[in-house]
Write an enzyme that holds these catalytic residues in place. Structure first.
Site, short mmCIF file in Angstrom:
data_model
loop_
_atom_site.label_atom_id
_atom_site.label_comp_id
_atom_site.label_asym_id
_atom_site.label_seq_id
_atom_site.Cartn_x
_atom_site.Cartn_y
_atom_site.Cartn_z
N ASP A 39 -0.05 -15.16 4.54
CA ASP A 39 -0.34 -14.03 3.65
C ASP A 39 0.01 -14.33 2.19
O ASP A 39 0.82 -13.65 1.56
CB ASP A 39 0.42 -12.78 4.11
CG ASP A 39 -0.01 -12.33 5.50
OD1 ASP A 39 -0.97 -11.54 5.60
OD2 ASP A 39 0.59 -12.80 6.48
N ASP A 79 -5.01 -14.85 5.53
CA ASP A 79 -4.96 -14.14 4.25
C ASP A 79 -4.51 -15.05 3.12
O ASP A 79 -3.62 -14.71 2.33
CB ASP A 79 -4.05 -12.91 4.33
CG ASP A 79 -4.73 -11.71 4.99
OD1 ASP A 79 -5.93 -11.82 5.28
OD2 ASP A 79 -4.07 -10.68 5.19
N ASN A 144 -7.43 -11.00 7.94
CA ASN A 144 -8.33 -9.86 7.85
C ASN A 144 -8.87 -9.67 6.44
O ASN A 144 -9.88 -8.99 6.24
CB ASN A 144 -7.62 -8.58 8.30
CG ASN A 144 -6.40 -8.26 7.46
OD1 ASN A 144 -5.49 -9.08 7.35
ND2 ASN A 144 -6.36 -7.09 6.87
N HIS A 145 -8.24 -10.28 5.44
CA HIS A 145 -8.74 -10.16 4.07
C HIS A 145 -9.83 -11.20 3.77
O HIS A 145 -10.74 -10.92 2.98
CB HIS A 145 -7.60 -10.32 3.06
CG HIS A 145 -6.80 -9.07 2.85
ND1 HIS A 145 -6.85 -8.34 1.69
CD2 HIS A 145 -5.95 -8.41 3.67
CE1 HIS A 145 -6.05 -7.29 1.79
NE2 HIS A 145 -5.48 -7.31 2.99
N HIS A 261 0.04 -11.58 9.10
CA HIS A 261 -0.43 -10.22 8.82
C HIS A 261 0.70 -9.25 8.50
O HIS A 261 0.55 -8.40 7.63
CB HIS A 261 -1.27 -9.67 9.98
CG HIS A 261 -1.87 -8.32 9.69
ND1 HIS A 261 -2.77 -8.11 8.68
CD2 HIS A 261 -1.70 -7.12 10.28
CE1 HIS A 261 -3.14 -6.84 8.66
NE2 HIS A 261 -2.49 -6.22 9.62
N HIS A 263 3.93 -8.25 6.64
CA HIS A 263 4.40 -8.77 5.35
C HIS A 263 5.91 -8.89 5.24
O HIS A 263 6.41 -9.58 4.37
CB HIS A 263 3.86 -7.92 4.21
CG HIS A 263 2.47 -8.29 3.80
ND1 HIS A 263 2.00 -8.13 2.51
CD2 HIS A 263 1.45 -8.83 4.51
CE1 HIS A 263 0.74 -8.56 2.45
NE2 HIS A 263 0.39 -8.97 3.66
#
Length: 621
Positions: A39, A79, A144-145, A261, A263
């Site tokens: 992330d 991400d 997912n981003h 995912h 954070h």
């Protein structure tokens, strides 16, 4: 140690070193060091004058740590980008960082033994390509981003993969029948089976796991000799009945799960509830929401693997912008007699200044160069409970007092009221306690108060009698792609898909009356909304390896076996000392030029072949 490993690879040497150093060099040749991060959200707030470079500064620190610790590879858990379609500026800066810190003449001693055509979209790891000098190979799944979208199901990760900057793996062409084939990596006597699964919508993946339609393929030969690492990017904590992936869904043969995912940094490996495998959660490298979980100090992990033993070393990140979260209850601080706005503003100003002094004190305590790398303007979030006759302040006007001291002056304050209990006493106390709980134990990457686009569409349709022809579920998905991923043709593709599906059904059924036609239309729409129906523009099937066709006839009598044997290929000898014996007997770094022509001239050795088995996870029953 790497130089010592090279010297004791069978090459004659005139230096007689002690036995202790020889043993140290031999041991190091079997150790795989992996830097793990998740992330990174490159490009987050890139237009912000103060915070625009934060994600890039920290990502550069991560890459520098990889070089500092002389890792064998870098593993990213999804991400990498914040936006599904990163801006030109973001993509340009990302490519610059990869080229600057990951390319070079340093030798890479990893061997990939699995069929790379099955593992990577490009069919070959970047450090195996003779046209590129890769010093620190990067392996990454999508999140997912930055997940695939649109025609061809491509993403920004595919671009980096084709540019040979990232080894992109874990992309599944199906969401209802998933086979996860590992990247088999070897260095010396250490063997790693690296499993990866890019982000899939949690509800759908939950359903696929529950139906036992997720298969993890394992090497049949010496299955217990491999260290099994699984990289996943999904909700870890429960946000709904199916809006997460329970840890018990994962197979018990895994040794370590790298969970992306979420954070909040929880990087220390912990056993799952069933005491089967360890889970490490590196968390994000940049705060993308102003909640308490993002305020936990950011770190990355350095995994040391030797044989079946591993340990995770925590490496704090020093370039992360400081972030403090606090809370104040106006009724407790001021009382019922001082509800005027001037009293409230004076109290909040004192609280903010106290938080700033705390940040400054922590900055002074950091020594040397680390202190210089920390951004001076912190992120501040003060949660203000204002029930009891108090009124909100103008948040942006209040923030103007701290423009020169705070990175987020316009959203420092968050006003909220606790829920009103119907009765006093214990009920009121319990309600008050619940009101002050943190939003979540582990932080999601997006604002917790944001509504999903699909839910908004579904609610609108419920209020307007629904749809007769179009699939409501897939319409919500199409609108979400239009809004979040800037897929301008997503709604058009959806309409064309459902029309073609309905027309095909009507032609095959040939209803005689209007009632028959309407019934078939309704059945088609309900079928599209059903649990197992895929939407428009599915990902194109991956081209099969030429060797799969030959192997497909050699099916096993065991129904848990893949019908085709999966080749375990030796590295291709791309002129950088990466032949079959490179990992065990690395050549000296100074002698690269001479073997290049010879390596190309040598005929390819016969490749070893092995099979993968499907783990049915019976030990979890």
């Amino acid at each position: 140690h790497a130089n010592l490993s090279a010297r004791f690879s069978g090459q004659p040497t005139s230096v007689d070193l002690p036995d202790s150093l020889r043993a140290m060099a031999s041991a190091d040749a079997d150790i795989v060091k992996i830097l793990v991060a998740t992330d990174c959200h490159l490009g987050y707030a890139e237009k912000d004058a103060i915070r625009g470079s934060d994600s890039f500064n920290t990502f550069e620190e991560i890459l520098k740590k990889a070089k500092e610790h002389d890792v064998d590879m870098i593993l990213l858990g999804g991400d990498l980008f914040h936006d599904n379609k990163p801006s030109r500026s973001t993509m340009h800066r990302t490519i610059q960082l990869f080229r600057q810190h990951c390319m070079g003449s340093r030798e890479c001693y990893l061997q990939i033994l699995s069929d790379q055509a099955q593992n990577f979209p490009t069919g070959l790891a970047n450090f195996e390509d003779e046209n590129y000098n890769i010093a620190y190979p990067v392996f990454s799944i999508h999140g997912n981003h930055d997940d695939p979208a649109g025609p061809g199901q491509l993403s920004a990760m595919d671009l980096l993969s084709e540019a040979k900057l990232v080894n992109y793996f874990g992309k599944s062409n199906s969401v209802d029948d998933i086979k996860v084939s590992p990247v088999l990596i070897q260095k010396g006597a250490t063997k790693i089976a690296l499993f990866g699964l890019g982000a899939i919508r949690d509800e759908r993946l939950h359903r696929t796991f529950a139906a036992r339609r997720v298969q993890m393929l394992r090497p049949q030969e010496e299955a217990d000799a491999w260290t099994n690492i699984f990289v996943i990017h999904q909700n870890r904590i429960k946000h709904g009945e199916t809006n997460y992936i329970p840890e018990q869904f994962l197979p018990g043969f895994l040794d370590l799960v790298v969970w992306g995912h979420e954070h909040e940094c929880d990087i220390t490996p912990k056993k799952d509830a069933a005491d089967r495998f360890y889970i490490t959660q590196p968390g994000s490298s940049i705060a993308t929401s102003l909640v308490e979980g993002e305020a936990v100090p950011k770190k990355v992990g350095l995994i040391h693997i030797r044989g079946k033993d591993f340990r995770v070393e925590e490496l704090p990140l020093t370039t992360v912008r400081p972030f403090l979260v606090d809370e104040v209850v106006l009724d407790d601080e001021l009382g019922p007699g001082r509800t005027a706005q001037e009293h409230v503003e004076s109290l909040l100003k004192r609280k903010i200044n106290s938080m700033l002094r705390k940040v400054e004190e922590e900055h002074r305590q950091q020594a040397g160069s680390d202190a210089e790398s920390v951004p001076r303007k912190p992120l501040i979030r003060l949660r203000v409970e204002y029930s009891g006759g108090f009124t909100c302040l103008n948040v942006q006007r209040f923030g103007q007092q701290f423009v020169t001291a705070v990175a987020n002056p316009s959203d420092m304050l968050y006003f909220f009221r606790r829920r009103q209990a119907g009765k006093g006493g214990k009920a009121a106390a319990a309600d008050r306690s619940a009101a002050f709980e943190a939003p979540t134990e582990r932080t999601r990457p997006d604002a917790l108060t944001a509504d999903r686009v699909e839910d908004i569409v579904a609610e609108y349709l419920r209020q307007h009698q629904g749809l007769e022809l179009l699939s409501e579920r897939h319409l919500g998905t199409a609108v979400r792609e239009f809004v979040e991923k800037e897929e301008k043709d997503s709604i058009k593709r959806f309409v064309e898909w459902i029309l073609a599906k309905t027309q095909k059904t009507l032609k095959s059924k040939k209803g005689d009356t209007e009632a028959d036609i309407l019934r078939e239309i309704t059945d088609t729409r309900n079928g599209a909304d059903g649990a197992g129906e895929d939407g428009p523009a599915p990902a194109p099937p991956r081209p099969a390896s030429p060797r799969e066709d030959d192997a497909s006839e050699k099916s096993s009598e065991d129904d848990t076996m893949m019908p085709a044997s999966v080749p375990v290929a030796a590295t291709r000898g791309r002129g950088r000392g990466r032949g079959r014996g490179a990992a065990k007997e690395p050549a000296a770094r100074g002698a690269k030029a001479a073997p290049k022509a010879a390596a190309r001239a040598k005929p390819q050795k016969a490749t070893q072949r092995s099979r993968m088995t499907v783990d049915d996870d019976d030990d979890d029953e």
